[in-house]
Enzyme design. Structure first.
Site, PDB file in Angstrom:
ATOM      1  N   CYS A  77       0.902 -14.102  59.887  1.00  0.00           N
ATOM      2  CA  CYS A  77       1.340 -13.517  58.611  1.00  0.00           C
ATOM      3  C   CYS A  77       1.803 -12.077  58.815  1.00  0.00           C
ATOM      4  O   CYS A  77       1.098 -11.282  59.430  1.00  0.00           O
ATOM      5  CB  CYS A  77       0.189 -13.559  57.619  1.00  0.00           C
ATOM      6  SG  CYS A  77       0.490 -12.566  56.158  1.00  0.00           S
ATOM      7  N   CYS A 164       3.750 -16.196  51.303  1.00  0.00           N
ATOM      8  CA  CYS A 164       2.322 -16.239  51.611  1.00  0.00           C
ATOM      9  C   CYS A 164       2.052 -17.552  52.317  1.00  0.00           C
ATOM     10  O   CYS A 164       2.296 -18.622  51.773  1.00  0.00           O
ATOM     11  CB  CYS A 164       1.487 -16.142  50.345  1.00  0.00           C
ATOM     12  SG  CYS A 164      -0.257 -16.409  50.696  1.00  0.00           S
ATOM     13  N   TYR A 317     -21.537 -28.036  35.389  1.00  0.00           N
ATOM     14  CA  TYR A 317     -20.370 -27.220  35.737  1.00  0.00           C
ATOM     15  C   TYR A 317     -19.229 -28.174  36.111  1.00  0.00           C
ATOM     16  O   TYR A 317     -18.712 -28.146  37.229  1.00  0.00           O
ATOM     17  CB  TYR A 317     -20.671 -26.252  36.887  1.00  0.00           C
ATOM     18  CG  TYR A 317     -21.972 -25.483  36.739  1.00  0.00           C
ATOM     19  CD1 TYR A 317     -22.002 -24.271  36.046  1.00  0.00           C
ATOM     20  CD2 TYR A 317     -23.155 -25.968  37.279  1.00  0.00           C
ATOM     21  CE1 TYR A 317     -23.196 -23.565  35.909  1.00  0.00           C
ATOM     22  CE2 TYR A 317     -24.348 -25.273  37.140  1.00  0.00           C
ATOM     23  CZ  TYR A 317     -24.360 -24.076  36.463  1.00  0.00           C
ATOM     24  OH  TYR A 317     -25.535 -23.385  36.332  1.00  0.00           O
ATOM     25  N   ASP A 386     -22.384 -27.597  40.537  1.00  0.00           N
ATOM     26  CA  ASP A 386     -21.207 -26.984  41.179  1.00  0.00           C
ATOM     27  C   ASP A 386     -20.882 -25.677  40.452  1.00  0.00           C
ATOM     28  O   ASP A 386     -19.825 -25.548  39.834  1.00  0.00           O
ATOM     29  CB  ASP A 386     -20.026 -27.973  41.129  1.00  0.00           C
ATOM     30  CG  ASP A 386     -18.812 -27.469  41.905  1.00  0.00           C
ATOM     31  OD1 ASP A 386     -18.909 -26.406  42.554  1.00  0.00           O
ATOM     32  OD2 ASP A 386     -17.763 -28.131  41.850  1.00  0.00           O
ATOM     33  N   CYS A 413     -19.792 -22.432  46.553  1.00  0.00           N
ATOM     34  CA  CYS A 413     -18.770 -21.670  47.283  1.00  0.00           C
ATOM     35  C   CYS A 413     -19.336 -20.326  47.743  1.00  0.00           C
ATOM     36  O   CYS A 413     -18.592 -19.462  48.173  1.00  0.00           O
ATOM     37  CB  CYS A 413     -17.522 -21.474  46.423  1.00  0.00           C
ATOM     38  SG  CYS A 413     -17.853 -20.600  44.897  1.00  0.00           S
TER      39      CYS A 413
HETATM   40  N1  SAH Z   1     -16.977 -29.394  39.463  1.00  0.00           N
HETATM   41  C1  SAH Z   1     -15.682 -28.929  39.024  1.00  0.00           C
HETATM   42  C2  SAH Z   1     -15.658 -27.455  38.592  1.00  0.00           C
HETATM   43  C3  SAH Z   1     -16.386 -26.490  39.461  1.00  0.00           C
HETATM   44  S1  SAH Z   1     -16.015 -24.789  39.176  1.00  0.00           S
HETATM   45  C4  SAH Z   1     -14.635 -29.183  40.095  1.00  0.00           C
HETATM   46  O1  SAH Z   1     -14.964 -29.507  41.230  1.00  0.00           O
HETATM   47  O2  SAH Z   1     -13.442 -29.094  39.772  1.00  0.00           O
HETATM   48  C5  SAH Z   1     -17.295 -24.270  38.149  1.00  0.00           C
HETATM   49  C6  SAH Z   1     -17.112 -24.633  36.693  1.00  0.00           C
HETATM   50  O3  SAH Z   1     -18.238 -24.121  35.974  1.00  0.00           O
HETATM   51  C7  SAH Z   1     -15.884 -24.025  36.018  1.00  0.00           C
HETATM   52  O4  SAH Z   1     -15.165 -25.033  35.373  1.00  0.00           O
HETATM   53  C8  SAH Z   1     -16.472 -23.025  34.999  1.00  0.00           C
HETATM   54  O5  SAH Z   1     -15.719 -22.948  33.820  1.00  0.00           O
HETATM   55  C9  SAH Z   1     -17.829 -23.631  34.715  1.00  0.00           C
HETATM   56  N2  SAH Z   1     -18.903 -22.720  34.286  1.00  0.00           N
HETATM   57  C10 SAH Z   1     -19.106 -21.436  34.675  1.00  0.00           C
HETATM   58  N3  SAH Z   1     -20.256 -20.959  34.150  1.00  0.00           N
HETATM   59  C11 SAH Z   1     -20.795 -21.965  33.429  1.00  0.00           C
HETATM   60  C12 SAH Z   1     -22.003 -22.096  32.651  1.00  0.00           C
HETATM   61  N4  SAH Z   1     -22.859 -21.083  32.546  1.00  0.00           N
HETATM   62  N5  SAH Z   1     -22.244 -23.287  32.057  1.00  0.00           N
HETATM   63  C13 SAH Z   1     -21.386 -24.321  32.165  1.00  0.00           C
HETATM   64  N6  SAH Z   1     -20.230 -24.253  32.874  1.00  0.00           N
HETATM   65  C14 SAH Z   1     -19.940 -23.100  33.508  1.00  0.00           C
END
Ligand code: SAH
Length: 456
Positions: A77, A164, A317, A386, A413
């Site tokens: 890059c 990028c 999540y 997640d 993550c």
């Molecule tokens: N499992 C999904 C999203 C993961 S990212 C996938 O793989 O696509 C994490 C997600 O948690 C996001 O969509 C975000 O909006 C949500 N989030 C963040 N804080 C939260 C909370 N306190 N309660 C519920 N959802 C939440």
């Protein structure tokens, strides 16, 4: 007793690097005193200038490499070192993967106090470039020049870029067109200091399988002069564009997107497919940025969930319902919980699109909903977590301690918050079985990880 600091600021030293830090920086010692050197690799002998000498450790600027590591590669890059993005580019890809596995293991041991658990080797990509389906480019004036690109390390200065290498190529074309549009029609760009100007960010989102592309222009207020010209430029130059959205963000904030979207052209979302399922994705909804590795990640979630077709599953999540819908094919019933209303709307629609009816999505904060659901007697056999980078709230983990599902599959993550939460759960009746890191973000220090926990 006051310890002498063996180095002086601005002085040059030759030192050996023997370790690598969580951000991929080299770590070495000068007379026992720890110095962090960005861009240096373990096994290297380097010449540095000390830029800061704190009481416990210091920082050095890499001047030249006296003896290079065999793991050093030439970064492809042109913005390496200036852009804050891909800080591991000088490390061979195999070594990057080893670094990530170790990051997970170290966090588990140091923060989680968990030892003797298998951390599998990080699953890498065959083609670790051009992997991202989503780009967010800030737009600013820098010294009177229009700059579209990424933030420089630790600052709000923008490194102006024309390509990028971790984004899909279409992103490069979009930047070029936006640049032409702004210059030709003199559209004011946003100024963080004065909170004036109009265009703040350009966001692109591409369905790798479907080929659909959304371009979102984030504006400070509703006014976007010559938006018809912008639509004309984008639609004539980018054949696969399916959606042009204006996102309004008039707040003084580092958060990129505001809450309101105006569809300027096409549909207000994109549709993509992932491992045989179809997903509608709205501008404000989360969608994994590396679709190739996401299939591997979700495959691992499926394996660890070990469903037989009868189980009740809670997917906390849940975003647009991706994991929920994958698991629903092998479960009795899946509940998805997500706080962003637009994502939950997408999730319901995605269930319909895929003819899946054994799912239910609930809008709300996990930490508020889960304790209530547990109190009301809801029991799950498997729980998938997640969360965002900050990990789970204690209330969520506490409630899981009462619900006692057979298995918890934790997708994370951030190894540091993962390790913290795993420790919390091991104190509440769970055992960590194994961890599988997946490289979702090649050339950056980030690592995604799936963990299997079971009830003791
Ligand atoms: N499992 C999904 C999203 C993961 S990212 C996938 O793989 O696509 C994490 C997600 O948690 C996001 O969509 C975000 O909006 C949500 N989030 C963040 N804080 C939260 C909370 N306190 N309660 C519920 N959802 C939440």
């Amino acid at each position: 007793m006051k310890q002498e600091i063996p180095v002086k600021e601005k002085q040059k030293y030759v030192m050996t690097i023997d370790d690598i830090g969580v951000h991929g920086e080299g770590i070495g010692r000068i007379d026992g005193y720890t110095v962090f050197v960005e861009g240096a690799l373990p096994g290297e002998k380097v010449r540095i200038r000390v830029s800061k000498a704190g009481r416990n450790h210091g920082y050095g600027k890499l001047l030249d490499i006296v003896v290079p590591s065999p793991d050093r590669v030439l970064p492809p890059c042109p913005y390496t070192g200036r852009c804050g993005g891909c800080t591991l580019q000088h490390i061979s890809y195999n070594r990057q993967l080893q670094f990530k596995t170790r990051r997970v293991r170290d966090a588990l041991e140091r923060i989680g106090k968990i030892t003797g658990v298998t951390v599998h080797n990080t699953v890498g990509m065959d083609q670790p470039w051009r992997y991202r389906n989503k780009a967010q480019f800030p737009v600013r004036m820098e010294d009177g020049l229009l700059s579209i690109g990424f933030f420089a390390p630790g600052s709000h200065d923008i490194v102006d870029i024309d390509r990028c290498l971790i984004q899909h190529e279409t992103g490069d074309n979009v930047i070029e067109i936006i640049r032409k549009f702004i210059l030709k029609y003199n559209v004011p760009v946003y100024d963080e200091q004065t909170h004036r100007g109009i265009i703040r960010h350009v966001v692109t989102r591409m369905g790798f399988k479907s080929g659909q592309l959304m371009v979102a222009i984030v504006t400070n207020g509703r006014n976007l002069p010559h938006s018809d010209k912008l639509v004309g430029l984008l639609t004539t130059n980018i054949p696969n564009i399916t959606s042009i959205v204006q996102n309004i963000n008039d707040r003084k904030t580092n958060v990129i997107l505001g809450n309101e979207n105006i569809t300027l052209w096409g549909q207000g979302h994109i549709v993509d497919t992932l491992a045989g399922l179809t997903f509608k994705i709205s501008p404000l909804s989360f969608y994994q940025v590396n679709p190739v590795q996401t299939e591997i990640l979700y495959g691992k979630v499926m394996e660890y969930a070990a469903l037989t077709g009868r189980e009740t599953v809670i997917d906390l999540y849940s975003g647009i319902g991706t994991i929920s819908l994958f698991l629903a094919r092998n479960a009795g019933k899946v509940y998805g919980i997500e706080e962003v209303p637009q994502a939950v709307e997408d999730a319901w629609e995605n269930a319909k699109l895929n003819h899946i009816s054994n799912v239910e999505f609930i809008t709300g904060k996990a930490e508020e909903l889960i304790p209530k659901l547990v109190d009301s007697g809801l029991h799950a056999d498997v729980v998938v977590l997640d969360p965002p980078r900050k990990g789970c709230e204690d209330e969520v983990l506490e409630a899981l301690g009462h619900m006692i599902p057979q298995r918890i599959v934790y997708v994370s993550c951030n190894p540091a918050t993962l390790a913290r939460d795993l420790k919390f759960l091991t104190e509440r009746g769970y055992k960590v079985e194994e961890l599988q890191p997946v490289d979702m973000f090649p050339h950056t220090p980030h690592v995604e990880c799936v963990t299997l926990m079971s009830r003791l």
